[in-house]
Design a protein around this motif. Structure first.
Motif, short mmCIF file in Angstrom:
data_model
loop_
_atom_site.label_atom_id
_atom_site.label_comp_id
_atom_site.label_asym_id
_atom_site.label_seq_id
_atom_site.Cartn_x
_atom_site.Cartn_y
_atom_site.Cartn_z
N GLU A 72 0.83 -1.20 0.00
CA GLU A 72 0.00 0.00 0.00
C GLU A 72 0.87 1.25 0.00
O GLU A 72 0.60 2.23 -0.70
CB GLU A 72 -0.92 0.00 1.23
N CYS A 75 2.24 2.16 -3.29
CA CYS A 75 1.25 2.71 -4.23
C CYS A 75 0.82 4.13 -3.88
O CYS A 75 0.03 4.73 -4.62
CB CYS A 75 0.02 1.80 -4.27
N CYS A 106 -2.84 -3.53 -7.29
CA CYS A 106 -4.19 -3.07 -6.95
C CYS A 106 -5.26 -4.03 -7.44
O CYS A 106 -6.45 -3.86 -7.14
CB CYS A 106 -4.45 -1.66 -7.50
N ASP A 109 -7.76 -5.91 -4.74
CA ASP A 109 -8.76 -5.04 -4.12
C ASP A 109 -9.77 -4.54 -5.16
O ASP A 109 -10.96 -4.37 -4.85
CB ASP A 109 -8.07 -3.86 -3.42
N LEU A 110 -9.31 -4.31 -6.38
CA LEU A 110 -10.23 -3.92 -7.44
C LEU A 110 -11.23 -5.04 -7.70
O LEU A 110 -12.44 -4.81 -7.86
CB LEU A 110 -9.45 -3.61 -8.73
N PHE A 211 -9.44 2.55 -2.85
CA PHE A 211 -9.57 3.47 -3.99
C PHE A 211 -10.21 4.78 -3.56
O PHE A 211 -11.09 4.80 -2.70
CB PHE A 211 -10.43 2.84 -5.09
N TYR A 234 -5.98 3.96 -6.90
CA TYR A 234 -5.63 3.10 -5.77
C TYR A 234 -4.52 3.76 -4.95
O TYR A 234 -3.46 4.11 -5.49
CB TYR A 234 -5.16 1.74 -6.27
#
Ligand SMILES: [Zn+2]
Length: 260
Positions: A72, A75, A106, A109-110, A211, A234
């Motif tokens: 995370e 990103c 990502c 989670d997407l 997001f 994201y």
């Protein structure tokens, strides 16, 4: 009308865009993981442009889990006109359908976000995702040319274009960490998108999956970008939750924590 034309261009070029990525250079890593199922929801209005139908797979690739805190953090960085992607930025993508792809970090989670949105009875639709820099250049240049044809000076056309389409090298789509999602019942990229059921669900819930709605209506003076009630970026769940709860944009969050 310009937005409509852009989404049409995106649809036409999606397959070509994927090919261009493969040819784009050694720094771009590609890993096509899985094809997806067909769209299940029947179009209900004349506005629906089914050739742009898009959805992520319902099955995660093997050995792929939700991002950990280190991922995370990786990103969480700013991409805008003042913060272009590094020239040596690399990306590993996961293929979606019809040439779409996203950064693999990502993707899990997407995937869950899209599935949960559908489970709520809604029909989200990914119409744009990762773009190679040369594809971004084509979008940008075509918009400038369109405005020149309408009588704008070059300077006016360039400046106006930067408000709608990121300068090549500064688009979040080039990072693979951004997706444009529309409601299958209304696929135009305009302000009416915010009133669609899928969009209202995403605006309310996307932070739970890491997001954020990247270009909010009330932050255009800070983002220097038009309101885009379809563009999701994201940033990881921790940052996304704080950004949502404090009603701030990514620029404000980055400044608050003096991140890159
Ligand atoms: Zn976008």
């Amino acid at each position: 009308m310009r937005k409509k034309r852009v989404i049409q261009l995106l649809g036409r070029l999606s397959a070509a865009g994927a090919a261009a990525v493969i040819c784009g250079g050694a720094v771009w890593f590609f890993r096509k993981v899985q094809e997806t199922q067909s769209v299940e929801v029947e179009p209900t209005t004349e506005n629906v442009q089914t050739e742009f139908a898009e959805e992520t797979s319902r099955e995660l690739p093997e050995n792929t889990t939700s991002a950990d805190s280190e991922t995370e953090t990786e990103c969480l960085f700013l991409i805008n006109a003042d913060h272009p992607l590094p020239e040596d930025y690399t990306i590993r993508t996961v293929g979606l359908k019809d040439g779409q792809s996203v950064d693999e970090r990502c993707y899990p989670d997407l995937q869950v976000m899209m599935d949960d949105c559908r489970a709520a009875g809604l029909s989200p639709y990914i119409c744009s995702s990762y773009r190679a820099k040369d594809f971004q250049e084509r979008l940008f240049d075509e918009n400038v040319e369109s405005l020149l044809a309408q009588g704008f000076s070059y300077e006016e056309a360039y400046t106006e274009t930067t408000r709608n389409i990121a300068i090549p090298g500064t688009s979040e789509h080039e990072s693979g960490l951004a997706v444009d999602i529309v409601d299958i019942s209304y696929q135009l990229l305009d302000n009416e998108q915010e009133n669609t059921p899928a969009q209202q669900w995403l605006m309310e819930n996307s932070w739970r999956y890491g997001f954020i709605l990247r270009y909010p209506k009330d932050k255009t003076d800070i983002t220097d970008f038009v309101y885009e009630p379809w563009h999701y970026r994201y940033v990881g769940k921790t940052a996304a939750e704080e950004i949502y709860r404090e009603n701030i944009c990514l620029e404000e969050y980055i400044e608050k924590y003096t991140l890159p």
